[in-house]
Design an enzyme around this catalytic site. Sequence first.
Site, PDB file in Angstrom:
ATOM      1  N   ASP A  27      -8.848 -38.871  -3.092  1.00 53.05           N
ATOM      2  CA  ASP A  27      -8.474 -39.970  -3.985  1.00 53.05           C
ATOM      3  C   ASP A  27      -7.246 -39.541  -4.767  1.00 53.05           C
ATOM      4  O   ASP A  27      -7.275 -38.551  -5.504  1.00 53.05           O
ATOM      5  CB  ASP A  27      -9.631 -40.292  -4.934  1.00 53.05           C
ATOM      6  CG  ASP A  27     -10.919 -40.563  -4.176  1.00 53.05           C
ATOM      7  OD1 ASP A  27     -10.857 -41.199  -3.111  1.00 53.05           O
ATOM      8  OD2 ASP A  27     -11.998 -40.133  -4.640  1.00 53.05           O
ATOM      9  N   ASP A  34     -19.852 -51.131  -3.347  1.00 48.76           N
ATOM     10  CA  ASP A  34     -19.851 -50.177  -4.455  1.00 48.76           C
ATOM     11  C   ASP A  34     -21.068 -50.463  -5.314  1.00 48.76           C
ATOM     12  O   ASP A  34     -21.264 -51.597  -5.775  1.00 48.76           O
ATOM     13  CB  ASP A  34     -18.586 -50.316  -5.296  1.00 48.76           C
ATOM     14  CG  ASP A  34     -17.369 -49.701  -4.618  1.00 48.76           C
ATOM     15  OD1 ASP A  34     -17.514 -49.163  -3.499  1.00 48.76           O
ATOM     16  OD2 ASP A  34     -16.271 -49.762  -5.198  1.00 48.76           O
TER      17      ASP A  34
END
Length: 240
Positions: free
Chosen positions: A127, A9
């Site tokens: 998500d 990330d």
Amino acid sequence: MLEIFPAIDLKEGKAVRLFQGEMASAKIYGEASEFAKKFEDLGAKWVHIVDLDGAFCGKPKNLAVIENIAKTCQLKIQLGGGIRDEDTIKTYTDMGIDRLILGSVAMKNPAFVKEMAKKYKIAVGIDSKNGKVAVDGWAKTGEIKDLELAEMFQNSDIDAIICTDISRDGALSGINVEWTLQMAKHSGCFCIASGGFKDKNDLYALEQGLKDNAMCGGVIIGKAYYEGQVDLGWVLKRFV
């Protein structure tokens, strides 16, 4: 079959991990390119990269770092974060990125995503927060249910669905195996579990669930690796 996706990330060019998507919770681990090299040396075939800054602002923000990783390692790259139009898709494809993740735009304009999947290697990022789809760096939750969105991509040309249980993300609480299998059943797609990976027991549970349902899938390994909770070298030898 269970594919393994070690994760990077990106926040301001560094490899970080968040807790439940909160940018303020970011913990910096080091240089992203160094982790990509480590993953390659350990035997990984893929790296899963998310441009967190891009996800929040809706456009790429870590292009130079991503391009450097693409140039300096042989890993296949699965990339998401701030990819909202074809120009950005083409930029990344020309850079050598192997699979692009469309998240927010998949909820807002699924027809666009299906059209892009006919021309490029596309994954859909779903998500989920309390059963609803979250967008814009998880800052907003829409009204559409996660399984409903998954169903929209039945019989489409997308490569995969990456399903993230936000409540578990960065929490080392174990992946949501049953929900991941439900997403796979509703979409008919190759599904990659994301959020909460803890240890090898998650791998065994997901592998068995996929086998029982005659399906293939994958899992993203992030914080558990960075915090030393899992031997990624062993995982890659066992599952890759």
